[in-house]
Design an enzyme around this catalytic site. Structure first.
Site, short mmCIF file in Angstrom:
data_model
loop_
_atom_site.label_atom_id
_atom_site.label_comp_id
_atom_site.label_asym_id
_atom_site.label_seq_id
_atom_site.Cartn_x
_atom_site.Cartn_y
_atom_site.Cartn_z
N ASP A 147 5.60 83.51 -63.26
CA ASP A 147 5.05 82.77 -62.45
C ASP A 147 6.79 81.78 -62.89
O ASP A 147 7.08 81.89 -63.86
CB ASP A 147 4.41 82.16 -61.84
CG ASP A 147 4.67 80.98 -60.48
OD1 ASP A 147 5.72 82.25 -59.75
OD2 ASP A 147 3.30 80.57 -59.62
N CYS A 197 4.50 86.99 -58.59
CA CYS A 197 4.29 86.46 -57.44
C CYS A 197 5.32 86.21 -56.55
O CYS A 197 5.42 85.88 -55.39
CB CYS A 197 3.17 85.19 -57.74
SG CYS A 197 4.52 83.95 -58.20
N GLN A 205 -2.72 85.41 -53.15
CA GLN A 205 -2.22 86.18 -54.19
C GLN A 205 -3.10 86.84 -55.42
O GLN A 205 -2.57 87.80 -55.86
CB GLN A 205 -0.96 85.50 -54.21
CG GLN A 205 0.17 85.81 -55.56
CD GLN A 205 0.95 86.83 -54.62
OE1 GLN A 205 1.70 86.45 -53.84
NE2 GLN A 205 0.97 88.14 -55.26
N HIS A 213 -4.22 80.41 -55.57
CA HIS A 213 -3.82 80.68 -54.96
C HIS A 213 -4.20 82.05 -54.77
O HIS A 213 -3.89 82.93 -55.00
CB HIS A 213 -2.37 80.95 -55.07
CG HIS A 213 -1.39 81.23 -54.00
ND1 HIS A 213 -1.32 81.72 -53.03
CD2 HIS A 213 0.00 81.72 -53.88
CE1 HIS A 213 -0.34 82.51 -52.35
NE2 HIS A 213 1.02 82.33 -53.02
N ARG A 221 0.69 91.98 -49.97
CA ARG A 221 0.13 90.33 -49.45
C ARG A 221 0.07 90.35 -47.60
O ARG A 221 -1.10 90.53 -47.78
CB ARG A 221 1.32 89.29 -49.20
CG ARG A 221 1.63 89.00 -51.10
CD ARG A 221 0.71 87.89 -51.70
NE ARG A 221 0.76 87.25 -50.08
CZ ARG A 221 1.33 85.38 -50.05
NH1 ARG A 221 1.89 85.20 -51.24
NH2 ARG A 221 1.24 84.90 -49.11
N ARG A 270 -1.22 76.65 -45.38
CA ARG A 270 -0.62 76.43 -47.28
C ARG A 270 -0.26 74.75 -47.08
O ARG A 270 0.54 74.43 -46.54
CB ARG A 270 0.59 77.48 -46.93
CG ARG A 270 1.95 76.87 -47.92
CD ARG A 270 2.42 78.44 -48.04
NE ARG A 270 3.73 78.03 -49.21
CZ ARG A 270 4.29 78.58 -50.07
NH1 ARG A 270 2.83 79.71 -50.22
NH2 ARG A 270 4.96 78.50 -50.56
#
Length: 313
Positions: free
Chosen positions: A228, A268, A136, A133, A296, A106
């Protein structure tokens, strides 16, 4: 062999069948976990987890998930490893390949993940970059499937900054035949090259990927409304500028009224209540954001098991 020993860098790289397999295995693993059934497909294996960005959901879901699969996760951040002292990515990739069975990273730069995957001889999973991403977005497909059953032909509308989340959702929707509209103001629209390649993918599944700066036109008839934060990690200095530019691009009661009556709301997380989404909607009956957050764990377990397990799942 399926997905075994492959990397997961972008959903664009996956076939339609591979995306379906990930979702199917996630469903099986979630059921096994809820029923207390053993599913230690990665017993004796080790995952190196590289973090250049702070995290809650990514770290906990990968760490707990790998442990539930019977393996041992190792957390590495910049301040506690040679990465932070300037060791080249290619050297880190080759060294970790001698120690562990897979790497999750990440970080900020997407190029760093590509370089890591190029030099590693083990699977590399993109846990997030400034460009994409994927874990996700796969989770989002799984969450929609749980509540809507059928993905093909649905309409997802993403509201706000055309960021890494918007990019991965375009790729994800294109692979499963979901129509998607990115409702973003001028200057904050997604990368044109990502839009182009997502639209090419969409041709094969019979759906459309579009960008529109008219929020209410975009949201009309939506099955899913998604948003987001306006300023992602590393963009904090732009907060006030982004608030002004994106101020109207909010999921609220008025926007929800033009979507389908049974539309679901996703985010998210972390959410800035009162900015990209109102408290009323986030905590309302159409919000599935905490189902989404839980998933997740299950989707990433599917990814890790498919990439690293010696068993056929």
């Amino acid at each position: 062999m399926g997905l075994r020993n492959k990397d997961l860098i972008s959903i664009h790289d996956l076939s339609v069948g591979e995306v379906a397999t990930i979702l199917d295995v996630a469903k099986k693993l979630k059921r096994k976990q809820k029923n207390g059934e053993p599913h230690q497909y990665l017993k004796g294996k080790t995952l190196g987890m590289i973090f250049s960005k702070a995290s809650t959901r990514t770290r906990v879901s990968f760490e707990v998930g790998f442990w539930q699969l019977g393996g041992h996760p190792i957390y590495l951040n910049d301040s506690a490893s040679q990465i932070g002292r300037g060791e080249p990515v290619r050297d880190t990739a080759r060294v970790l390949s001698r120690f562990v069975d897979g790497i999750m990273i990440r970080t900020f730069s997407h190029e760093s993940v590509l370089e890591l995957a190029k030099y590693a001889s083990i699977p590399v999973i993109n846990g997030l970059t400034d460009l994409l991403h994927p874990c996700q977005a796969l989770t989002d497909l799984f969450t929609i499937m749980e509540h809507k059953e059928v993905l093909k032909g649905r309409k997802l509308v993403y509201v706000g900054d055309g960021n890494n989340m918007a990019h991965s959702l375009m790729y994800a929707c294109a692979k499963v035949g979901m129509n998607m509209v990115c409702a973003c103001p001028q200057g904050y629209q997604p990368d044109p090259e990502i839009v182009r390649t997502a639209q090419e993918d969409a041709v094969h599944t019979g759906c459309t990927i579009e960008v529109d700066d008219d929020l209410f036109r975009a949201a009309k008839g939506a099955d899913v409304l998604y948003t987001d934060v306006w300023a992602s990690m590393g963009q904090e200095s732009e907060q006030s500028i982004r608030q002004e530019a994106l101020g109207e691009y909010q999921i609220n009661k008025e926007l929800l009224s033009v979507a389908r009556p049974d539309a679901m709301v996703l985010h998210c997380l972390p959410a800035h209540r009162g900015e990209e989404i109102t408290e009323e909607v986030l905590e309302g009956p159409q919000s599935k954001v905490f189902d989404q957050a839980e998933n997740r764990l299950h989707v990433q377990k599917a990814v890790m098991a498919l990439l690293m397990s010696d068993e056929v799942l």
